[in-house]
Design a protein around this motif. Structure first.
Motif, short mmCIF file in Angstrom:
data_model
loop_
_atom_site.label_atom_id
_atom_site.label_comp_id
_atom_site.label_asym_id
_atom_site.label_seq_id
_atom_site.Cartn_x
_atom_site.Cartn_y
_atom_site.Cartn_z
N LYS A 30 0.95 -1.17 -0.02
CA LYS A 30 -0.08 0.02 -0.04
C LYS A 30 0.92 1.12 -0.08
O LYS A 30 1.86 1.39 0.79
CB LYS A 30 -0.78 -0.02 1.07
CG LYS A 30 -2.00 1.14 1.20
CD LYS A 30 -2.99 0.93 2.30
CE LYS A 30 -3.72 0.06 2.39
NZ LYS A 30 -4.74 -0.09 3.34
N ARG A 31 0.64 2.20 -0.75
CA ARG A 31 1.29 3.54 -0.82
C ARG A 31 0.34 4.74 -0.77
O ARG A 31 -0.33 4.70 -1.64
CB ARG A 31 2.29 3.46 -2.11
CG ARG A 31 3.03 4.64 -2.13
CD ARG A 31 4.37 4.41 -2.23
NE ARG A 31 5.25 5.72 -2.30
CZ ARG A 31 6.44 5.78 -2.99
NH1 ARG A 31 6.83 4.82 -3.59
NH2 ARG A 31 6.86 7.08 -2.92
N ALA A 36 3.78 4.23 3.47
CA ALA A 36 3.47 3.03 2.73
C ALA A 36 3.92 1.84 3.49
O ALA A 36 4.37 2.00 4.67
CB ALA A 36 5.21 3.20 1.67
N ASN A 37 3.30 0.75 3.03
CA ASN A 37 3.87 -0.48 3.84
C ASN A 37 3.92 -1.47 3.29
O ASN A 37 3.56 -1.70 1.81
CB ASN A 37 2.44 -0.80 4.91
CG ASN A 37 1.18 -1.41 4.22
OD1 ASN A 37 1.22 -2.36 3.33
ND2 ASN A 37 -0.10 -0.99 4.69
N LEU A 47 6.17 -4.01 7.43
CA LEU A 47 6.90 -2.93 7.60
C LEU A 47 6.18 -1.60 7.03
O LEU A 47 5.70 -1.57 5.92
CB LEU A 47 8.03 -3.07 6.69
CG LEU A 47 9.07 -1.84 6.63
CD1 LEU A 47 9.69 -1.72 7.99
CD2 LEU A 47 10.26 -2.08 5.70
N VAL A 48 5.93 -0.67 8.00
CA VAL A 48 5.20 0.50 7.81
C VAL A 48 6.31 1.86 7.75
O VAL A 48 7.08 1.78 8.67
CB VAL A 48 4.06 0.81 8.74
CG1 VAL A 48 3.36 2.12 8.65
CG2 VAL A 48 3.33 -0.30 8.82
N LEU A 49 6.23 2.57 6.85
CA LEU A 49 7.09 3.88 6.47
C LEU A 49 6.06 4.98 6.92
O LEU A 49 5.15 4.96 5.91
CB LEU A 49 7.90 3.72 5.27
CG LEU A 49 8.50 2.45 5.01
CD1 LEU A 49 9.33 2.67 3.60
CD2 LEU A 49 9.61 2.19 6.00
N ILE A 50 6.52 5.88 7.59
CA ILE A 50 5.73 7.18 7.90
C ILE A 50 6.77 8.25 7.61
O ILE A 50 7.54 8.40 8.33
CB ILE A 50 5.17 7.17 9.28
CG1 ILE A 50 4.31 5.87 9.42
CG2 ILE A 50 4.32 8.27 9.54
CD1 ILE A 50 3.76 5.42 10.79
N GLU A 51 6.22 9.29 6.63
CA GLU A 51 7.28 10.34 6.29
C GLU A 51 7.09 11.38 7.05
O GLU A 51 5.60 12.02 7.34
CB GLU A 51 7.13 10.66 4.61
CG GLU A 51 7.99 11.68 4.55
CD GLU A 51 7.82 12.04 2.95
OE1 GLU A 51 8.84 12.04 2.13
OE2 GLU A 51 6.43 12.17 2.43
N GLY A 52 7.98 12.09 7.80
CA GLY A 52 7.78 13.43 8.38
C GLY A 52 7.07 13.65 9.66
O GLY A 52 6.74 14.75 10.09
#
Length: 189
Positions: A30-31, A36-37, A47-52
């Motif tokens: 998912k983006r 994004a994950n 894995l989850v990516l969280i920006e800022g």
């Protein structure tokens, strides 16, 4: 299938997605803007990516993704039986998904969630959730005592705070990962 979740704060989502896509040889499941994950098969990892949201390269939160609401409920009951303070969310829209979940804090404050995904959801850009969790074993001054009082009569204070609340020290991250392994595979009694 259960899998551990690791949510990281990143400074540049595109760069992070490129790196983790190559590291785990998979594309994001998912983006969305700032999010994004990855649903990684081997090792079993969400894995989850969280920006800022916080200092780049720091831990945002940890979790265990399970297959069903029944498993979330069983985990909630088990954590309560262990005397841990929890916060539950049913049908919450979080991280671009509708989820049922329970939150618990590790001793150094790292937030853990045990959750199941019920479906997709959309959010305003930069907004990862639509509600705050409901404490289930806490005792704020405004709440009535029962059933929020501990068995010994002392009032419990729930320490859960919002996701993305700040960097977690490396020592605490290592302990949290070990705690997660025990959540996924609790010791037999």
């Amino acid at each position: 299938m259960s899998r551990v979740q690791l949510a990281l704060n990143v400074s540049d989502l595109d760069e992070a997605v490129d790196f983790y896509s190559r590291l785990f040889a998979t594309e994001p499941a998912k983006r969305r803007p700032g999010y994004a994950n990855f649903a990684i098969t081997e090792p079993p990892l969400k894995l989850v990516l969280i920006e800022g949201t916080d200092a780049p390269g720091t831990l945002n939160h940890l979790g265990v993704e399970v297959d069903s609401t029944d498993q979330v409920t069983a985990a909630t009951d088990r954590l309560a039986d262990e005397g841990l303070d929890t916060a539950t969310e049913d049908g919450v829209s979080c991280c671009y998904a509708v989820q049922d979940k329970v939150w618990v804090d590790a001793p150094d404050g790292e937030p853990w969630e045990i959750y199941t995904v019920l479906g997709d959801a959309e959010h305003e850009p930069g907004t990862l959730r639509t509600v705050d969790p409901v404490p289930t074993r806490c005792a704020a001054a405004a709440l009535p005592s029962p059933p929020h009082a501990a068995a010994d009569g002392r009032r419990r204070t729930h320490r859960w705070a919002r996701v993305a609340r700040g960097p977690v020290p490396v020592r605490a991250q290592r302990r949290a990962i070990a705690d997660g392994a025990r959540l996924v595979h609790p010791p037999r009694r």
